[in-house]
Design an enzyme around this catalytic site. Structure first.
Site, PDB file in Angstrom:
ATOM      1  N   GLU A   1     -26.553  40.438  45.771  1.00 52.77           N
ATOM      2  CA  GLU A   1     -27.974  41.555  44.685  1.00 52.77           C
ATOM      3  C   GLU A   1     -29.522  40.657  45.697  1.00 52.77           C
ATOM      4  O   GLU A   1     -30.545  41.989  44.750  1.00 52.77           O
ATOM      5  CB  GLU A   1     -28.254  41.200  43.013  1.00 52.77           C
ATOM      6  CG  GLU A   1     -27.156  41.017  42.615  1.00 52.77           C
ATOM      7  CD  GLU A   1     -25.257  40.425  42.562  1.00 52.77           C
ATOM      8  OE1 GLU A   1     -25.481  39.583  43.575  1.00 52.77           O
ATOM      9  OE2 GLU A   1     -25.242  40.059  41.400  1.00 52.77           O
TER      10      GLU A   1
ATOM     11  N   THR B   1     -20.980  43.111  44.674  1.00 61.45           N
ATOM     12  CA  THR B   1     -19.956  41.520  44.612  1.00 61.45           C
ATOM     13  C   THR B   1     -18.859  40.806  43.925  1.00 61.45           C
ATOM     14  O   THR B   1     -17.779  41.597  43.510  1.00 61.45           O
ATOM     15  CB  THR B   1     -21.016  40.430  43.669  1.00 61.45           C
ATOM     16  OG1 THR B   1     -20.601  41.152  41.991  1.00 61.45           O
ATOM     17  CG2 THR B   1     -22.449  41.242  43.583  1.00 61.45           C
TER      18      THR B   1
ATOM     19  N   TRP C   1     -26.860  16.398  33.990  1.00 59.94           N
ATOM     20  CA  TRP C   1     -25.707  17.447  34.632  1.00 59.94           C
ATOM     21  C   TRP C   1     -25.699  17.029  35.919  1.00 59.94           C
ATOM     22  O   TRP C   1     -26.138  15.913  36.290  1.00 59.94           O
ATOM     23  CB  TRP C   1     -27.004  18.628  35.418  1.00 59.94           C
ATOM     24  CG  TRP C   1     -27.170  19.578  34.005  1.00 59.94           C
ATOM     25  CD1 TRP C   1     -26.603  19.242  32.619  1.00 59.94           C
ATOM     26  CD2 TRP C   1     -27.834  20.910  33.749  1.00 59.94           C
ATOM     27  NE1 TRP C   1     -26.182  20.697  31.824  1.00 59.94           N
ATOM     28  CE2 TRP C   1     -27.278  21.115  33.136  1.00 59.94           C
ATOM     29  CE3 TRP C   1     -28.848  20.684  34.845  1.00 59.94           C
ATOM     30  CZ2 TRP C   1     -27.667  22.480  32.532  1.00 59.94           C
ATOM     31  CZ3 TRP C   1     -28.605  22.913  34.374  1.00 59.94           C
ATOM     32  CH2 TRP C   1     -29.036  23.286  33.170  1.00 59.94           C
TER      33      TRP C   1
ATOM     34  N   LYS D   1     -21.358  19.052  33.209  1.00 61.51           N
ATOM     35  CA  LYS D   1     -21.788  18.561  32.176  1.00 61.51           C
ATOM     36  C   LYS D   1     -21.788  16.970  31.489  1.00 61.51           C
ATOM     37  O   LYS D   1     -20.806  17.438  30.791  1.00 61.51           O
ATOM     38  CB  LYS D   1     -22.309  19.341  30.842  1.00 61.51           C
ATOM     39  CG  LYS D   1     -23.046  20.672  31.510  1.00 61.51           C
ATOM     40  CD  LYS D   1     -23.526  22.122  30.444  1.00 61.51           C
ATOM     41  CE  LYS D   1     -24.291  22.647  31.431  1.00 61.51           C
ATOM     42  NZ  LYS D   1     -23.113  24.436  31.428  1.00 61.51           N
TER      43      LYS D   1
HETATM   44  P1  ADP Z   1     -20.301  36.525  46.457  1.00 64.12           P
HETATM   45  O1  ADP Z   1     -19.451  37.618  46.688  1.00 64.12           O
HETATM   46  O2  ADP Z   1     -19.265  35.733  47.477  1.00 64.12           O
HETATM   47  O3  ADP Z   1     -20.136  36.537  45.119  1.00 64.12           O
HETATM   48  P2  ADP Z   1     -23.198  36.339  47.704  1.00 64.12           P
HETATM   49  O4  ADP Z   1     -23.010  36.130  48.659  1.00 64.12           O
HETATM   50  O5  ADP Z   1     -23.992  36.907  46.535  1.00 64.12           O
HETATM   51  O6  ADP Z   1     -21.956  36.334  47.796  1.00 64.12           O
HETATM   52  O7  ADP Z   1     -23.208  34.839  46.781  1.00 64.12           O
HETATM   53  C1  ADP Z   1     -24.193  34.011  46.288  1.00 64.12           C
HETATM   54  C2  ADP Z   1     -23.824  33.435  45.624  1.00 64.12           C
HETATM   55  O8  ADP Z   1     -23.863  32.060  46.402  1.00 64.12           O
HETATM   56  C3  ADP Z   1     -25.091  32.002  45.381  1.00 64.12           C
HETATM   57  O9  ADP Z   1     -25.816  32.737  44.240  1.00 64.12           O
HETATM   58  C4  ADP Z   1     -25.230  31.243  45.109  1.00 64.12           C
HETATM   59  O10 ADP Z   1     -24.546  30.472  44.081  1.00 64.12           O
HETATM   60  C5  ADP Z   1     -24.300  30.842  46.806  1.00 64.12           C
HETATM   61  N1  ADP Z   1     -24.999  29.778  47.531  1.00 64.12           N
HETATM   62  C6  ADP Z   1     -25.678  31.090  48.996  1.00 64.12           C
HETATM   63  N2  ADP Z   1     -25.881  30.199  49.528  1.00 64.12           N
HETATM   64  C7  ADP Z   1     -25.943  29.177  48.886  1.00 64.12           C
HETATM   65  C8  ADP Z   1     -26.113  27.488  49.714  1.00 64.12           C
HETATM   66  N3  ADP Z   1     -27.305  27.342  50.670  1.00 64.12           N
HETATM   67  N4  ADP Z   1     -26.854  26.856  49.092  1.00 64.12           N
HETATM   68  C9  ADP Z   1     -25.873  26.792  47.853  1.00 64.12           C
HETATM   69  N5  ADP Z   1     -25.503  27.782  47.440  1.00 64.12           N
HETATM   70  C10 ADP Z   1     -25.556  29.156  48.154  1.00 64.12           C
END
Ligand code: ADP
Length: 541
Positions: free
Chosen positions: A330, A185, A443, A438
């Site tokens: 994950e 990640t 929120w 916040k």
């Molecule tokens: P990185 O390594 O870039 O963090 P990830 O793909 O694992 O890669 O990131 C996951 C995160 O991306 C999610 O926990 C969420 O916050 C955000 N995310 C993914 N898809 C969406 C979506 N459709 N809308 C809003 N946030 C999203």
């Protein structure tokens, strides 16, 4: 008493065996990194993947070893994945957009022994190789004619290297829980963390991904994953497309609007997938040239929130359905897709768009809940915000070589997202836990403000961050990038937003900048933006 069915382990190579048997002639088309369009099929990819497996064995690679790939989406990258996993080794996708330090960290942390790379990345790896002692050899994904002079250790062009083996090889047989792939990640804070997929988790996740309410892939489909294989396990396409037997179109190194448009139309793509920034560029390009998408029926948009205006333009202008998707590295990575359950099927117009702003519902294999900070479960009423937690056979239980416990006492993983879930199970992502603003104990969703602001005709991209406020704790600042030749103003943008959100959600200020910083996976980099505006003071404070 045990059941009396066959032992048939869920190993990844069974997927390519199936595709080569049932869908042998189905095209796999790539824009090669060298330039020309390359055409092959599942029937040809399988024997080449077998050769990769045999050739890796000759290089001394063994069960459990990690093999890195630093590569665009092409047929060679696909062959490499199947060849690597076919001997029980582990593909490790490295995101080339990471900083040097991060690439060095993850290759060393994974202890990759061999590294496949595209021509594009030869200079990058020449610069870093001295700091990567575990990598014994570099295989450049090209042929002898295109092989550059290089100082890379034991370098060879892939085609030559591959030709030194034949396909007379049997896939290795082992426990389906063996590691198959890994992806770090991006780790906005601290070091990147390695997520380690198993054969079983990849097969199960892909079975869920092809199902009708998820990607809904069929052998009739022509799928173009613009999302790179190095981004969150390539959103499953390397497995789910051959599993369904649908054609695969790989865009190679060219992910700009005109190049994506060209392939979508020339290859008659029916389903495509990418993060929002790719679609912003495509829509802008099509607007300019008056493009049409007669074959495309759906686009999967995820990774960050898909703005309402994008979903609307795809529907009203091009007749394409946006499948808003949510997930994370994950989770292998798909957690939910916004397809319509019968209770929402009849919706049209704005009501339909309202639902499409949500990221949909989870498939079988993903269990979800929302909880407060104390871990108490919250109701699915579509209004109550909570931490989104997930559980399932394709969700990480620990990171590679980290002792840290990441599951709660019931085995749920905290996604770091704040969400609501409605009575039909539809999830709305409110924000990342650390990005939510916040204000006065309440929120404000930065995502919702961003999505609204990009609907303004002069705004190309928008980001919202919280700025310290003496009275309210934090208040939203809206940062926008102008569309080419346009000059959005504060009053214009705020006027556009007025009446569409609660009054107290209105940003306190609007600033136009040239470029919003992005992460290696194309997301708005809020940390960098907060740094940029560290000394900024809101009007009246
Ligand atoms: P990185 O390594 O870039 O963090 P990830 O793909 O694992 O890669 O990131 C996951 C995160 O991306 C999610 O926990 C969420 O916050 C955000 N995310 C993914 N898809 C969406 C979506 N459709 N809308 C809003 N946030 C999203």
């Amino acid at each position: 008493m045990q059941g009396l069915m066959q032992d048939w382990s869920l190993l990844i190579h069974r997927v390519i065996d199936h595709a080569a048997t049932q869908h042998a002639t189905r095209p796999v088309v790539s824009r090669s990194v060298e330039g020309p369009i390359h055409r092959t099929s599942y029937g040809e990819i399988r024997p080449r993947a077998l050769k990769v497996a045999k050739r890796l064995t000759r290089d001394g690679l063994r069960f459990g070893d990690r093999v890195a790939t630093l590569a665009w989406n092409t047929w060679r990258h696909l062959e490499a994945w199947y060849g690597i996993t076919g001997i029980g080794a582990v593909y490790h996708t490295v995101n080339p957009r990471l900083f040097d330090e991060q690439i060095v960290y993850i290759v060393n942390h994974a202890e990759d022994r061999l590294l496949f790379l595209d021509l594009t990345f030869v200079p990058l790896m020449e610069r870093l190789q001295e700091r990567l002692p575990t990598v014994e050899r570099y295989i450049v994904l090209t042929d002898a004619a295109h092989m550059p002079q290089t100082s890379l250790r034991n370098a060879a062009p892939y085609e030559e290297w591959l030709a030194e083996a034949d396909e007379d090889f049997r896939w290795a047989d082992f426990d389906e829980n063996a590691a198959a792939g890994m992806c770090y990640t991006s780790g906005t804070t601290g070091n990147p963390k390695g997520v380690l997929y198993s054969h079983r988790s990849n097969v199960l996740h892909s079975l869920a991904a092809v199902s009708p309410d998820m990607l809904g892939l069929a052998s009739r489909d022509i799928a173009m994953p613009v999302v790179p294989l190095f981004h969150a396990n390539g959103w499953s396409f390397a497995f789910s497309a051959p599993m369904a037997g649908c054609s695969l179109i790989f865009p190679g190194a060219k992910l700009d609007g005109p190049s994506v448009y060209e392939l979508l139309t020339s290859e008659r793509v029916t389903i495509s997938a990418a993060v929002p920034t790719i679609w912003f560029a495509l829509l802008q390009h099509m607007e300019k040239i008056g493009g049409e998408l007669p074959d495309l029926s759906r686009v999967v948009i995820g990774g960050s929130a898909c703005p309402r205006a994008v979903t609307e333009t795809f529907r009203d202008r091009y007749g394409v359905e946006v499948m808003h998707a949510w997930g994370m590295t994950e989770m292998s990575p798909l957690g939910s897709v916004c397809s319509m359950k019968p209770e929402y099927r009849h919706l049209a117009g704005d009501a339909w768009l309202d639902v499409k702003q949500k990221v949909g519902h989870a498939p079988f294999l993903v269990e979800m809940k929302i909880a407060d900070d104390e871990g108490k479960e919250l109701p699915w009423d579509g209004m109550t915000f909570g931490r989104l937690k997930v559980r399932g056979p394709a969700v990480a239980k620990r990171y590679f070589r980290l002792d840290e416990e990441i599951l709660d006492e019931n085995g749920f993983f905290d996604t770091g997202d704040v969400a609501t879930i409605d009575p039909s199970g539809y999830v709305q992502i409110v924000d990342r836990n650390k990005d939510v603003i916040k204000s006065g104990g309440e929120w404000i969703s930065s995502i919702e403000l961003e999505n609204l602001a990009v609907g303004h005709p002069d705004v190309a991209e928008a980001a919202v961050i919280g700025i310290q406020h003496p009275k309210w704790d934090e208040r939203p600042l809206l940062v926008v990038v102008a569309k080419e030749g346009k000059q959005p103003t504060k009053d214009g943008v705020l006027g556009f937003m007025e009446g569409r959100i609660a009054k107290w959600w209105m940003p306190d200020d609007v600033v136009v900048i040239n470029e919003i910083p992005h992460t290696a996976t194309g997301k708005i980099q809020k940390t960098a933006l907060r740094d940029m505006f560290r000394d900024y003071r809101l009007p009246g404070t």
